[in-house]
Structures are given as C-alpha cells and as structure tokens.
Design a protein around this motif. Structure first.
Motif, PDB file in Angstrom:
ATOM      1  N   GLY A 132       0.819  -1.206   0.000  1.00 13.35           N
ATOM      2  CA  GLY A 132       0.000   0.000   0.000  1.00 13.35           C
ATOM      3  C   GLY A 132       0.856   1.261   0.000  1.00 13.35           C
ATOM      4  O   GLY A 132       0.585   2.222  -0.721  1.00 13.35           O
ATOM      5  N   VAL A 133       1.903   1.240   0.817  1.00 16.37           N
ATOM      6  CA  VAL A 133       2.797   2.403   0.898  1.00 16.37           C
ATOM      7  C   VAL A 133       3.431   2.680  -0.465  1.00 16.37           C
ATOM      8  O   VAL A 133       3.500   3.833  -0.924  1.00 16.37           O
ATOM      9  CB  VAL A 133       3.870   2.168   1.986  1.00 16.37           C
ATOM     10  CG1 VAL A 133       5.031   3.134   1.822  1.00 16.37           C
ATOM     11  CG2 VAL A 133       3.252   2.313   3.385  1.00 16.37           C
ATOM     12  N   ARG A 134       3.865   1.617  -1.138  1.00 16.93           N
ATOM     13  CA  ARG A 134       4.517   1.819  -2.445  1.00 16.93           C
ATOM     14  C   ARG A 134       3.516   2.296  -3.506  1.00 16.93           C
ATOM     15  O   ARG A 134       3.808   3.170  -4.317  1.00 16.93           O
ATOM     16  CB  ARG A 134       5.234   0.537  -2.879  1.00 16.93           C
ATOM     17  CG  ARG A 134       6.578   0.417  -2.158  1.00 16.93           C
ATOM     18  CD  ARG A 134       7.159  -0.983  -2.161  1.00 16.93           C
ATOM     19  NE  ARG A 134       8.450  -1.007  -1.460  1.00 16.93           N
ATOM     20  CZ  ARG A 134       8.593  -0.985  -0.131  1.00 16.93           C
ATOM     21  NH1 ARG A 134       7.518  -0.931   0.653  1.00 16.93           N
ATOM     22  NH2 ARG A 134       9.793  -0.998   0.428  1.00 16.93           N
ATOM     23  N   ARG A 135       2.317   1.727  -3.441  1.00 14.86           N
ATOM     24  CA  ARG A 135       1.260   2.146  -4.368  1.00 14.86           C
ATOM     25  C   ARG A 135       0.914   3.617  -4.154  1.00 14.86           C
ATOM     26  O   ARG A 135       0.838   4.398  -5.096  1.00 14.86           O
ATOM     27  CB  ARG A 135       0.031   1.246  -4.139  1.00 14.86           C
ATOM     28  CG  ARG A 135      -1.215   1.601  -4.907  1.00 14.86           C
ATOM     29  CD  ARG A 135      -2.121   0.366  -5.051  1.00 14.86           C
ATOM     30  NE  ARG A 135      -2.306  -0.389  -3.804  1.00 14.86           N
ATOM     31  CZ  ARG A 135      -3.299  -0.176  -2.922  1.00 14.86           C
ATOM     32  NH1 ARG A 135      -4.190   0.761  -3.126  1.00 14.86           N
ATOM     33  NH2 ARG A 135      -3.400  -0.915  -1.826  1.00 14.86           N
ATOM     34  N   GLY A 136       0.752   3.971  -2.887  1.00 12.44           N
ATOM     35  CA  GLY A 136       0.390   5.349  -2.579  1.00 12.44           C
ATOM     36  C   GLY A 136       1.491   6.322  -2.949  1.00 12.44           C
ATOM     37  O   GLY A 136       1.234   7.435  -3.429  1.00 12.44           O
TER      38      GLY A 136
END
Lengths: 269, 429
Positions: A261-265
């Motif tokens: 999620g962090v990388r996507r965001g």
C-alpha cells in the motif's frame, strides 16, 4: 547520521514513504515479540517501534492496553525492551522505542539513551512528553545520537507545531485523529491537513499514525506523508492468533499488505 | 463581622507564588508539577488556563461562584469544637465541617467552580473520575444544576465499595461507567477519563477531582477549595483568639488538604499535617502513602511522589478508603514536603477505623473514612504537641466528608450488621 535518519533519507531518495510498525515488547513474550518484529521487517517494515509496556497507558485504546497488560503480567522490564530494540536493529531495520515518559525518567534519561544506542537503537517516541518538559532528555539524546520524536495533533496551533517540530530529530509524528490508538475505518482529512501544516514549519519528515490498519489506508497516507505508522492492527493479529507461529505469519502478511500500500500510494504523489 | 461572600471571593481571587508561570513547583531536588500530557490536549489545557486566569479577576465570575457556595453548597461550613474527644486527648480539637456541605463533602467547592468554567468555555458535556464517589456525586450535581451532560468514570472495584454513590449519580442523571481494567480503582478511572477527553475536548470539560494532573489543575482545584482554610483560620481566631498549633487533613490526591493548608502556609507557627492512607502499614507494601512510601516520578500529567517499581511502573495502592486509594499525590504536597513546610505521615486502616468509631460514639458525627484518617492523625499528634508546647494544643481537623457512603465498609470492618431485617428486637409491625 543514525540508522533512522538513514532509512528516512533513502526512502526520500526513492520518493516513497516508509512503513513503521509498532508492537509492544513482551507480548506475547519477549522472545515472541522479537520473532514478530523480525517478521514485520521481513514483510516490509522499514522502521519498528518497540513499545515499552506501561501500567497507565492513558493514550492507548483497548487493543494495545490488553497487550501491555499481558506483557507486564509476565514481568517485561525496561532492559527487556532495550534488548528487543537491539534484536530489531540487528535485522538492519531502524529500531525505535515508544514509551510513556515515566519509565524513561525513572530509568534515568542518560542511561536509557546510552543503553539504547549501545544496542543499535536509533530513536525514541514519547507520546506524553512535550518539548517544554524535555530539557534533560534533549541533552541525553543529543549526546548519544538518539532520534527524538514528539507528536503533533490536529488541535495543535501553528506555534506549537513549529516548537514541536524544532525539538524533533528524526521525524515528526502526526497524530491523524483526536483520540487514542486503535484501528479506525477512516483516517480522515485532519491528517492531510496536519501534515501540510507541519511541512510548512519544518523540513523534517512527517509520519502519520493513529487509526491506520489497511493497505488502502496506508496508500492514501503515503501519497502525502513521509511515513505510515501502524500499531494496533499488528497487535490485533497477535491477539487473534494465539498460536505463536500463526501470529508471526499474520503480522508478516499484514506488513506485506501495508508495504504494498505504501509503495502504491507513493507512486500517486 | 466577616462577610461570607467577600471571604469566598477573596479566598478564590488570592494570588500565589506557586506554581510558577510554567506550572511548576521548583525545589532543590525536583521540579514538581508541569504538564506531561499528549500534545493533542495542549490546546484545551491552554484554553482552560486562560479561562481560569480570567475567572480569578472577573467580578461576574466571583459573584456567580460565591452565590453557589453560599446559597447552594451551604457555606460557610461550621467549625465544631469536639469537646468530648478533646477531653480524651488533652487538646482542643476543632472540626472543619465540610461534611455539612451539599452532597456531603468538600468536593462540591471545586466542582461548582469548574462547572462554571465549563459553561464559560462553551462546553456542553462534563466528564469526571471518581474514587469514593464523592467527586462523582458532586460533579453529577453541578451538571444537573447547570444543564450539562455528565459521564463519570469509576473503577469497577470502587463501584462495588461505594454502591450508594453510584445510585446517587445515576439518580442525578449522570452516566456512570465502571472501569474494569488495571487495578479497577481511581487511577484507572483517570486513565479512562483522559482517553475520553483526548477524543472529545472540543465539547467536553474534564472536571478533575483533585489537586493533581497537568497544569493548571493543581493550582485551579486548590483555589476553588481554598475557602476551607480561609474560613477555618478566621473561625479559629474567633473561637480561640489565636491561630491553631496544627491543621490536619487526609491526603489522597490532596485537594481537601491543600484547600485547608494553603491559607496557613504563611503562618509559620502553624504546623501542616497531611495524613496519607497507610493501608495495612507502609512496611507491608499495601498502602497508598505516596510521599512516605513512594518516590519522585510522573503520573497523570504531573511530577510528584508516587508508588512505582524500579522501572517506573505504577504500583497499586491499597486503602480501606476508596477516596484515598490513589498511588500519587498532588504536586503542591510534594513541594510542601520537599521544602519541609508540610509534614506527611501515614495512618493505617486500623488507626483510621478506631478514630472513625471514636468520633461516632463521642461526638455523634459519622465521618467519611477518608476524613477519619485526618482525625486519627490529630489524635496521634495531640500528646506530642502538648508535651512539646507545654500546654493544650489547638488542632484543626478537616472533616472533609460524611460517612453515610461508608456504612457497608464499616459494618464489614467491625463485624456487625447495622441493617435490621425484622428479626431483631424492637422491630415495628
């Protein structure tokens, strides 16, 4: 530069937020908590907050209270917490301790900072300490190159944000909501507003915690903050999986979901 | 003749050197007091500090507060000479009758002041913690009077010990939330109230019940309770022609004690005695004597003496008195102790209960078990003072509350059943 600053700088160079995971030391046991924290690193946490279980956790919701109670009932002590931080540091992740103030003051501020530095720890988060009360602590942490993390809140005035950010060394912890720790369905707009206000006051990284529990929430925050902090959701995984191996697997899976999620965001920046 | 209204107003409006303007009580060894709270609460603490400071000099606030204390709370409270008890111990024992206040204890003074502040700050909801239930009852009372919603947090253990007060609070329209975590007593009720407040500070006023917690609570609660000592000082002068040799109060968090002591602090000849709850004895480890048996640390927002283990974890306190069953003490008492101005001694459960019974049987006054600790201490120091002074000493005891709430505890302690179930002699048909 200590490990925490290094991790934050690297992530900034990669234009991504860091993932910070919290777990109280001593829950379910000291060694069990170390196993779980290692799994969090394997799953993708860049930084681990090692919680120091405290008898009066007035800023924690029921999930972390329950874990802290169990850890204390088993006799978890301050040296155990420092040992756990050392075990995290050995993985290569940045190891912080999160503690209410009295256990640190009672242990001795210089002793606490020096022993944490000696095991490779690189920072301390103090949720009930404001900079005005932190004189000896600022001295001790500077001396031992331990990062200081104070909190800002949605209710903070611009003056207090500036004062608090100036006293931090490492990052500024932005509390996303007014309230205690614990997963929430929505993190809300207050967090984004607070991060913007804090960034106007400081060049330091600003990380967001309180209420975050899913990969989608992590993605939402990673789009504007320098770090995403998750606590109760990890503790919840251990509470729900009483078999230690399944618990460790569950926190690893959660870390992986949050890291994704962090990388996507971060790409949406 | 003293004008009681002017006396109430001057007691509240008086300025004090301590705490300093950062909320600290500095001594050579420790910086007591302060504000050890999350940043999230700093905005509301600042708002509260400003409201408190304005109220100290605002004539309209003074009149409202004085009206409530005079015509609602029943001030001034009497100073009753306990002749029978005095004869026993060779001292003049003067009882400051806070038990005669509306709701039955000194707590109403502080609560009425804070509830007025809450209204001025535009808050619609008030929350409180309570141990014995007296502060909870007082808060529920003030909330009913002033039209505020009220939630009271109370340790689950205490809701059992003080069931009558739980019923009173509910009758007054308050929601009572039993806190079933930790030691299930006062300290855990404070934790739970803080958890509520950090999420609700926009609309909610936290009426802390004792002179502890973060700045400005220790100073503000003291100032609202300060009328106790101001009246007692004047009444003693009128009755005896001089100042007392000693004033005595029980100390849990210490609001009745600081309210009694503060007006006497400049009177160097007056000894200030705070009696802490010694439980089963300080040596047993089962007590609530934070000053005598504790060490310097931080709890609930303030640096003070507290009961803690070698790693700074709070230790559970023990006392037969729910209202004294708290493992820390207000920072001004820490300051008075550290500077030598106040003397703090433990009174154990047995000594307190002896004094409880003695007052019932000799004076026809049933005190709160909390207040019985102060009385027991006075009885202890009376012969010492008499010997030292070579005359009959004058001792003022703050009778901080009445003992109705303690009947179950007393019955169990003395092994008697006060309740007539129709089986004993004399029952009416």
């Amino acid at each position: 530069m200590n490990r925490l600053q290094d991790v934050l700088k690297t992530a900034r160079a990669e234009n991504r937020a860091v993932l910070i995971g919290y777990l109280p030391a001593g829950f379910p046991t000291v060694d069990g908590s170390i196993d779980a924290m290692r799994a969090m690193v394997e799953g993708g946490c860049d930084v681990i907050e090692v919680g120091l279980p405290y008898s009066d956790p007035a800023m924690d919701g029921p999930v972390i209270q329950a874990a802290a109670d169990q850890a204390l009932a088993r006799g978890t002590s301050t040296p155990d917490v420092i040992r756990a931080a050392g075990a995290v540091a050995d993985t290569g992740a940045a190891a912080l301790i999160m503690s209410y103030w009295n256990p640190i003051e009672h242990y001795g501020v210089d002793r606490f900072a020096s022993e944490l530095a000696a095991v490779g720890g690189s920072g301390v988060i103090t949720p009930d300490l404001i900079p005005e009360e932190a004189g000896p602590w600022i001295e001790a942490t500077d001396k031992h190159d331990i990062g200081r993390v104070f909190l800002v809140a949605p209710s903070s005035t611009p003056e207090r944000i500036a004062l608090t950010a100036a006293a931090c060394s490492g990052f500024v912890y932005a509390g996303a909501v007014m309230g205690v720790t614990g997963a929430r369905d929505q993190v809300g707009h207050a967090a984004r507003d607070l991060v913007e206000r804090t960034k106007q006051a400081t060049g330091q990284p600003v990380c967001v915690g309180l209420g975050v529990s899913t990969g989608d929430q992590a993605a939402e925050i990673a789009a504007y903050a320098d770090g995403v902090i998750v606590g109760s959701a990890f503790v919840r995984r251990l509470l729900d999986n009483r078999d230690p191996r399944r618990g460790v697997d569950a926190v690893r899976e959660l870390a992986a979901e949050l890291a994704e999620g962090v990388r996507r965001g971060s790409k949406a920046r | 003749m003293t004008d009681p209204r002017a006396e109430i107003i001057s007691a509240y409006a008086a300025t004090a050197a301590m705490p300093d303007d950062t909320g600290h009580f500095p001594t050579d060894n420790a910086l007591f007091g302060g504000r050890f709270m999350p940043e999230a609460l700093m905005a509301v603490l600042k708002e509260l500090t400003e409201a408190y400071e304005v109220s100290k000099t605002d004539p309209a606030f003074h009149q409202e507060f004085a009206d409530l204390l005079l015509h609602y709370a029943n001030r001034p409270s009497l100073l009753t000479e306990a002749h029978n008890l005095s004869a026993r111990v060779g001292a003049r024992i003067l009882l400051k009758r806070e038990d005669l206040n509306h709701t039955g204890s000194h707590k109403i003074n502080n609560v009425l002041g804070q509830a007025l502040l809450a209204k001025r700050m535009g808050k619609t909801r008030v929350i409180a913690e309570t141990g014995a239930g007296q502060h909870g009852v007082a808060t529920a009372t003030a909330a009913a009077l002033l039209g505020l919603d009220c939630v009271v947090y109370m340790g689950a253990e205490d809701t059992r010990r003080q069931a009558l007060n739980v019923a009173r609070m509910r009758m007054l329209g308050a929601e009572v939330v039993p806190v079933a975590i930790g030691s299930q007593t006062l300290k855990d009720a404070i934790n739970e109230a803080l958890r509520d407040w950090v999420a609700s500070a926009d609309t909610t006023y936290y009426a802390l019940g004792t002179a502890a917690g973060p700045h400005p609570f220790p100073a503000m609660v003291r100032d609202f309770a300060r009328v106790i000592g101001v009246e007692a000082r004047r009444q003693t002068l009128e009755l005896t022609g001089g100042l007392p040799d000693a004033v005595c109060a029980c100390v849990g968090g210490g609001s009745n004690a600081i309210g009694m002591f503060h007006a006497f602090v400049p009177d160097e000849s007056v000894r200030l005695y705070g009696f802490e709850a010694g439980g089963s004895g300080v040596a047993s480890g089962l007590h609530a004597a934070s000053i005598t048996g504790g060490s310097v640390g931080v709890l609930h927002g303030t640096r003070t003496y507290l009961l803690q283990d070698q790693y700074g974890q709070t230790q559970e306190s023990h006392s037969i008195s729910a209202g004294l069953d708290y493992p820390a003490v207000g920072p001004e008492h820490a300051y008075l102790h550290a500077t030598g101005r106040g003397r703090y001694e433990p009174v154990d459960d047995a000594e307190a209960m002896d004094a409880f019974r003695a007052l019932c049987e000799t004076e026809g006054i049933i005190p709160a078990i909390e207040s019985a600790h102060a009385l027991a201490g006075a009885l202890r120091i009376a012969p010492q003072l008499a010997a030292e002074l070579g005359r009959e000493p004058v001792i003022v005891v703050n009778l901080s509350g009445r003992g109705d709430k303690d009947m179950h505890t007393a019955a169990a302690y003395f092994g008697v059943d006060f309740i007539d179930n129709g089986h004993s002699e004399g029952g009416e048909q």
